[in-house]
Design an enzyme around this catalytic site. Structure first.
Site, PDB file in Angstrom:
ATOM      1  N   GLY A  11       7.197  -1.550   4.847  1.00  9.43           N
ATOM      2  CA  GLY A  11       6.426  -0.549   4.098  1.00  9.43           C
ATOM      3  C   GLY A  11       5.058  -1.060   3.688  1.00  9.43           C
ATOM      4  O   GLY A  11       4.739  -2.248   3.845  1.00  9.43           O
ATOM      5  N   ASP A  12       4.216  -0.137   3.225  1.00  5.22           N
ATOM      6  CA  ASP A  12       2.875  -0.445   2.713  1.00  5.22           C
ATOM      7  C   ASP A  12       1.973  -1.110   3.748  1.00  5.22           C
ATOM      8  O   ASP A  12       1.152  -1.972   3.430  1.00  5.22           O
ATOM      9  CB  ASP A  12       2.968  -1.333   1.448  1.00  5.22           C
ATOM     10  CG  ASP A  12       3.784  -0.669   0.368  1.00  5.22           C
ATOM     11  OD1 ASP A  12       3.703   0.556   0.229  1.00  5.22           O
ATOM     12  OD2 ASP A  12       4.510  -1.391  -0.351  1.00  5.22           O
ATOM     13  N   GLY A  14      -0.259   0.469   5.485  1.00  5.39           N
ATOM     14  CA  GLY A  14      -1.537   1.181   5.619  1.00  5.39           C
ATOM     15  C   GLY A  14      -1.368   2.442   6.460  1.00  5.39           C
ATOM     16  O   GLY A  14      -2.316   2.915   7.089  1.00  5.39           O
ATOM     17  N   LYS A  15      -0.141   3.001   6.427  1.00  4.93           N
ATOM     18  CA  LYS A  15       0.133   4.228   7.197  1.00  4.93           C
ATOM     19  C   LYS A  15      -0.781   5.365   6.744  1.00  4.93           C
ATOM     20  O   LYS A  15      -1.295   6.132   7.550  1.00  4.93           O
ATOM     21  CB  LYS A  15       1.606   4.651   7.015  1.00  4.93           C
ATOM     22  CG  LYS A  15       2.601   3.618   7.503  1.00  4.93           C
ATOM     23  CD  LYS A  15       4.033   4.014   7.177  1.00  4.93           C
ATOM     24  CE  LYS A  15       4.374   3.980   5.709  1.00  4.93           C
ATOM     25  NZ  LYS A  15       4.366   2.659   5.077  1.00  4.93           N
ATOM     26  N   GLY A  16      -0.977   5.453   5.414  1.00  3.54           N
ATOM     27  CA  GLY A  16      -1.812   6.522   4.857  1.00  3.54           C
ATOM     28  C   GLY A  16      -3.206   6.483   5.447  1.00  3.54           C
ATOM     29  O   GLY A  16      -3.745   7.504   5.876  1.00  3.54           O
ATOM     30  N   GLY A  39       4.140   5.487  -1.410  1.00  3.11           N
ATOM     31  CA  GLY A  39       2.807   5.601  -2.013  1.00  3.11           C
ATOM     32  C   GLY A  39       1.803   5.311  -0.913  1.00  3.11           C
ATOM     33  O   GLY A  39       1.774   4.202  -0.375  1.00  3.11           O
ATOM     34  N   HIS A  40       1.056   6.318  -0.503  1.00  5.04           N
ATOM     35  CA  HIS A  40       0.100   6.160   0.603  1.00  5.04           C
ATOM     36  C   HIS A  40      -1.311   6.284   0.051  1.00  5.04           C
ATOM     37  O   HIS A  40      -1.663   7.294  -0.549  1.00  5.04           O
ATOM     38  CB  HIS A  40       0.367   7.228   1.681  1.00  5.04           C
ATOM     39  CG  HIS A  40       1.744   7.108   2.279  1.00  5.04           C
ATOM     40  ND1 HIS A  40       2.291   8.054   3.101  1.00  5.04           N
ATOM     41  CD2 HIS A  40       2.682   6.134   2.180  1.00  5.04           C
ATOM     42  CE1 HIS A  40       3.505   7.662   3.482  1.00  5.04           C
ATOM     43  NE2 HIS A  40       3.764   6.503   2.923  1.00  5.04           N
ATOM     44  N   GLN A 226       7.797   4.457   4.242  1.00  2.00           N
ATOM     45  CA  GLN A 226       8.445   3.135   4.283  1.00  2.00           C
ATOM     46  C   GLN A 226       8.155   2.442   5.624  1.00  2.00           C
ATOM     47  O   GLN A 226       7.186   2.783   6.274  1.00  2.00           O
ATOM     48  CB  GLN A 226       9.961   3.247   4.032  1.00  2.00           C
ATOM     49  CG  GLN A 226      10.340   3.671   2.622  1.00  2.00           C
ATOM     50  CD  GLN A 226      10.365   5.157   2.390  1.00  2.00           C
ATOM     51  OE1 GLN A 226      10.931   5.897   3.163  1.00  2.00           O
ATOM     52  NE2 GLN A 226       9.764   5.614   1.303  1.00  2.00           N
ATOM     53  N   ARG A 306       3.599  -7.064  -4.664  1.00  2.00           N
ATOM     54  CA  ARG A 306       4.292  -7.138  -3.379  1.00  2.00           C
ATOM     55  C   ARG A 306       4.361  -8.602  -2.962  1.00  2.00           C
ATOM     56  O   ARG A 306       3.373  -9.318  -3.074  1.00  2.00           O
ATOM     57  CB  ARG A 306       3.539  -6.351  -2.323  1.00  2.00           C
ATOM     58  CG  ARG A 306       3.445  -4.860  -2.606  1.00  2.00           C
ATOM     59  CD  ARG A 306       2.525  -4.192  -1.598  1.00  2.00           C
ATOM     60  NE  ARG A 306       2.362  -2.774  -1.859  1.00  2.00           N
ATOM     61  CZ  ARG A 306       1.282  -2.072  -1.526  1.00  2.00           C
ATOM     62  NH1 ARG A 306       0.264  -2.666  -0.928  1.00  2.00           N
ATOM     63  NH2 ARG A 306       1.206  -0.792  -1.792  1.00  2.00           N
ATOM     64  N   SER A 417      -7.796  -2.082  11.900  1.00  2.00           N
ATOM     65  CA  SER A 417      -8.422  -1.642  10.651  1.00  2.00           C
ATOM     66  C   SER A 417      -8.983  -2.866   9.924  1.00  2.00           C
ATOM     67  O   SER A 417      -8.298  -3.881   9.764  1.00  2.00           O
ATOM     68  CB  SER A 417      -7.365  -0.938   9.798  1.00  2.00           C
ATOM     69  OG  SER A 417      -7.852  -0.725   8.510  1.00  2.00           O
TER      70      SER A 417
HETATM   71  P1  GDP Z   1       1.209   2.820   3.155  1.00  2.00           P
HETATM   72  O1  GDP Z   1       2.322   3.010   2.198  1.00  2.00           O
HETATM   73  O2  GDP Z   1       1.665   2.275   4.472  1.00  2.00           O
HETATM   74  O3  GDP Z   1       0.354   4.046   3.324  1.00  2.00           O
HETATM   75  O4  GDP Z   1       0.266   1.692   2.541  1.00  2.00           O
HETATM   76  P2  GDP Z   1      -0.237   1.596   1.015  1.00  2.00           P
HETATM   77  O5  GDP Z   1      -1.288   2.612   0.809  1.00  2.00           O
HETATM   78  O6  GDP Z   1       0.908   1.586   0.081  1.00  2.00           O
HETATM   79  O7  GDP Z   1      -0.811   0.122   1.006  1.00  2.00           O
HETATM   80  C1  GDP Z   1      -1.825  -0.272   1.873  1.00  2.00           C
HETATM   81  C2  GDP Z   1      -3.030  -0.731   1.044  1.00  2.00           C
HETATM   82  O8  GDP Z   1      -3.941  -1.415   1.874  1.00  2.00           O
HETATM   83  C3  GDP Z   1      -3.809   0.422   0.426  1.00  2.00           C
HETATM   84  O9  GDP Z   1      -4.335   0.002  -0.799  1.00  2.00           O
HETATM   85  C4  GDP Z   1      -4.921   0.665   1.437  1.00  2.00           C
HETATM   86  O10 GDP Z   1      -6.083   1.220   0.837  1.00  2.00           O
HETATM   87  C5  GDP Z   1      -5.191  -0.731   1.910  1.00  2.00           C
HETATM   88  N1  GDP Z   1      -5.652  -0.864   3.303  1.00  2.00           N
HETATM   89  C6  GDP Z   1      -5.325  -0.127   4.399  1.00  2.00           C
HETATM   90  N2  GDP Z   1      -5.899  -0.639   5.511  1.00  2.00           N
HETATM   91  C7  GDP Z   1      -6.614  -1.710   5.104  1.00  2.00           C
HETATM   92  C8  GDP Z   1      -7.412  -2.693   5.796  1.00  2.00           C
HETATM   93  O11 GDP Z   1      -7.566  -2.687   7.007  1.00  2.00           O
HETATM   94  N3  GDP Z   1      -7.981  -3.680   5.031  1.00  2.00           N
HETATM   95  C9  GDP Z   1      -7.792  -3.747   3.684  1.00  2.00           C
HETATM   96  N4  GDP Z   1      -8.369  -4.739   3.027  1.00  2.00           N
HETATM   97  N5  GDP Z   1      -7.059  -2.859   3.013  1.00  2.00           N
HETATM   98  C10 GDP Z   1      -6.461  -1.862   3.721  1.00  2.00           C
HETATM   99  P1  IMO Z   2       5.602   3.392   1.627  1.00  2.00           P
HETATM  100  O1  IMO Z   2       5.777   4.719   2.351  1.00  2.00           O
HETATM  101  C1  IMO Z   2       7.396  -0.300   0.217  1.00  2.00           C
HETATM  102  C2  IMO Z   2      11.579  -0.120  -1.046  1.00  2.00           C
HETATM  103  C3  IMO Z   2      11.805  -0.396  -2.517  1.00  2.00           C
HETATM  104  C4  IMO Z   2      13.155  -1.065  -2.446  1.00  2.00           C
HETATM  105  C5  IMO Z   2      13.866  -0.295  -1.321  1.00  2.00           C
HETATM  106  C6  IMO Z   2      14.785   0.809  -1.813  1.00  2.00           C
HETATM  107  O2  IMO Z   2       4.563   3.390   0.589  1.00  2.00           O
HETATM  108  O3  IMO Z   2       5.478   2.298   2.644  1.00  2.00           O
HETATM  109  P2  IMO Z   2      14.271   3.236  -2.813  1.00  2.00           P
HETATM  110  O4  IMO Z   2      13.514   3.642  -4.035  1.00  2.00           O
HETATM  111  O5  IMO Z   2      13.744   3.782  -1.549  1.00  2.00           O
HETATM  112  O6  IMO Z   2      15.749   3.472  -2.967  1.00  2.00           O
HETATM  113  O7  IMO Z   2      14.103   1.616  -2.760  1.00  2.00           O
HETATM  114  O8  IMO Z   2      12.836   0.280  -0.545  1.00  2.00           O
HETATM  115  N1  IMO Z   2      10.606   0.964  -0.771  1.00  2.00           N
HETATM  116  C7  IMO Z   2       9.346   0.741  -0.376  1.00  2.00           C
HETATM  117  N2  IMO Z   2       8.656  -0.417  -0.230  1.00  2.00           N
HETATM  118  N3  IMO Z   2       6.805   0.875   0.516  1.00  2.00           N
HETATM  119  C8  IMO Z   2       7.486   2.038   0.406  1.00  2.00           C
HETATM  120  O9  IMO Z   2       6.988   3.223   0.840  1.00  2.00           O
HETATM  121  C9  IMO Z   2       8.797   2.012  -0.103  1.00  2.00           C
HETATM  122  N4  IMO Z   2       9.725   2.949  -0.374  1.00  2.00           N
HETATM  123  C10 IMO Z   2      10.832   2.292  -0.755  1.00  2.00           C
HETATM  124  O10 IMO Z   2      10.808  -1.236  -3.044  1.00  2.00           O
HETATM  125  O11 IMO Z   2      13.017  -2.404  -2.033  1.00  2.00           O
HETATM  126 MG    MG Z   3       2.845   2.417   0.254  1.00  2.00          MG
END
Ligand code: GDP
Ligand code: IMO
Ligand code: MG
Length: 440
Positions: A11-12, A14-16, A39-40, A226, A306, A417
């Site tokens: 997860g996280d 940078g899908k958003g 959270g995107h 995720q 994280r 990116s």
């Molecule tokens: P998601 O859940 O996959 O959409 O990712 P999140 O938004 O939770 O976390 C990704 C974080 O990295 C966010 O704060 C983005 O703004 C940031 N981000 C995305 N792409 C890049 C990149 O290429 N470089 C940097 N420095 N930040 C990035």
């Molecule tokens: P995005 O879409 C990162 C993790 C939680 C926990 C596990 C189970 O932003 O990438 P849950 O609340 O789903 O029952 O928690 O999954 N988790 C994530 N970690 N990014 C996410 O979403 C997540 N959604 C759930 O931290 O370890």
């Molecule tokens: Mg996220």
């Protein structure tokens, strides 16, 4: 072209950002799984928008849909809509929510928090009620869909569901007795009836809408929440979420033909994890802290730090296999600038070596490739220039690392990116990708 966008790690990734970028060419952007545990973050100019349920394409003014496998918290969904407007964007396209979508109810959140607090079976959830809502969905009888919410007898159904859950709710201290249960049910029914009025205009059938769009040659982006390693089946159980996060889940849950889609894996330059669960390349040293700080690795939903690690090609190759990635979008490579790094290419446990990603990670430590990579830091201006000039302008050691990644995983890279900002992204054209593929 239709594309499914999937997180390649935990997860996280940078899908958003990636979905927002490629949504420029789309007619529909659709969320297929998860709930507001996601959270995107999308950064456009000096604006930063965090969405939990609404698909990121909303900021490009596209039609957005929420599929039937999403767990929808109505309050959080309405907050997302407000966030878009508050940040100065218009919701210009349609919003469609599938009537089969399950609702997150207040007791799901209470149960999730209470299970986490009890300690013994804690997995570090986001406490958004996802696990308990998924349990109800699987029960087939104790669930509440949007369709249920829109029926006249919703209060009656809710009360029946709550009576079935009475023992569990009492044990967790959420209600005391029958009297309290009736009041609890009434209070929720009255609150959710207000949401019913707001959600009604958006509800319909996502499967019909998408299949018609495909027939008419329209373009669809499917946004995953995720990451693949949090998948309920293929992930690092029990430290996973409660939905399918992999590409196959997108097709079965949206009811669309897999042959109509390409699959894009979003591979952050380094893996991160929130919550419990092992993670072989985890860095607990100064380098890890530096990456966490410079990458701003703090949860977009819960604000939790994280955990970060070295690049893990074993995990990425597994992820590519279970998803069938056609290409990677590599994100956050800018964060590794100015740091020496290596990539894990196998795991070792008590003398045994494997290149397979084990079901249980206990005791496995990473085996790193001999190659160490380093490239200089670059300014935002330089990043903008590289994004304009294309892939060849990236620093040589960065491209060398990408060659190792592509060779190991057998998945080409189509995007790199270099910043949170929408436009600071290198996109490879199809011709360049084909040329490289032929040279492999
Ligand atoms: P998601 O859940 O996959 O959409 O990712 P999140 O938004 O939770 O976390 C990704 C974080 O990295 C966010 O704060 C983005 O703004 C940031 N981000 C995305 N792409 C890049 C990149 O290429 N470089 C940097 N420095 N930040 C990035
Ligand atoms: P995005 O879409 C990162 C993790 C939680 C926990 C596990 C189970 O932003 O990438 P849950 O609340 O789903 O029952 O928690 O999954 N988790 C994530 N970690 N990014 C996410 O979403 C997540 N959604 C759930 O931290 O370890
Ligand atoms: Mg996220």
């Amino acid at each position: 072209m239709n594309t499914v966008v999937i997180g390649a790690y935990w997860g996280d990734e940078g899908k958003g950002k990636i979905v927002d970028l490629i949504a420029a060419d789309a007619d529909w952007v659709v969320r297929f799984n998860g709930g507001d545990n996601a959270g995107h973050t999308i950064v456009i100019g000096d604006k930063r928008v965090i969405l939990h349920t609404l698909p990121s394409g909303v900021l490009q003014g596209k039609n957005v849909a929420i599929g039937p496998d999403v767990f929808l918290n109505p309050e959080s969904f309405l907050k997302d809509c407000q966030e878009v407007v508050n940040k100065g964007f218009k919701i210009a396209g349609k919003i469609l929510i599938d009537e089969r979508t399950h609702l997150i109810m207040p007791y799901h959140i209470s149960l999730d928090s209470s299970q986490e607090a009890s300690g013994e079976l804690k997995i570090g959830t986001t406490k958004r009620g996802i696990g308990p809502a998924a349990k109800d969905k699987a029960s087939r009888t104790e669930d509440i869909t949007i369709h249920d919410l829109l029926q006249k007898d919703f209060p009656k159904r809710l009360y029946a569901v709550l009576r079935a859950k009475k023992a569990e709710l009492a044990e967790r201290g959420i209600i005391k007795d029958e009297d309290e249960l009736a009041k609890y049910s009434e209070a929720i029914a009255s609150r959710y009836n207000k949401y019913a009025g707001k959600l009604r205009p958006f509800t319909g059938s996502v499967a019909y809408e998408l299949n018609e769009s495909i027939r008419h040659g329209k373009s669809i982006i499917v946004e995953g929440a995720q990451g693949a390693l949090l998948d309920i089946v293929h992930g690092t159980r029990p430290y996973v979420t409660s939905s399918n996060t992999t590409a196959g889940g997108a097709f079965s849950n949206l009811g669309v033909n897999p042959r109509e889609f390409t699959i894009l894996g979003v591979a952050k330059a380094y893996p991160t994890r929130v919550g419990e669960g092992l993670f072989p390349t985890e860095l607990k040293d100064e380098l890890g802290r530096q990456i966490q700080k410079e990458g701003q690795e703090f949860g977009a939903t819960t604000g939790r730090p994280r955990r970060v690690g070295m690049p893990d090609l074993v995990a990425l190759k597994y992820s590519a296999m279970i998803n069938g990635f056609d290409a990677f979008a590599v994100t956050k490579i800018d964060v590794l600038a100015g740091k020496k790094f290596k990539a894990a290419i196998a795991y070792e446990k008590e003398g045994a070596i494997t290149a397979r990603f084990p079901f249980k990670l206990d005791g496995w430590s990473p085996v790193y490739s001999d190659k160490e990579y380093y490239f200089e830091r670059f300014t935002e201006q330089q990043a903008i220039e590289m994004a304009g000039q294309g892939y060849d302008s990236l620093p040589d050691p960065m491209k060398e690392y990408f060659r190792e990644l592509v060779q190991f995983t057998q998945v080409p890279i189509s995007m790199v990116s270099l910043s949170p900002k929408r436009e600071i992204t290198v996109r490879k054209n199809a011709l360049q990708r084909t040329r490289e593929h032929l040279q492999k």
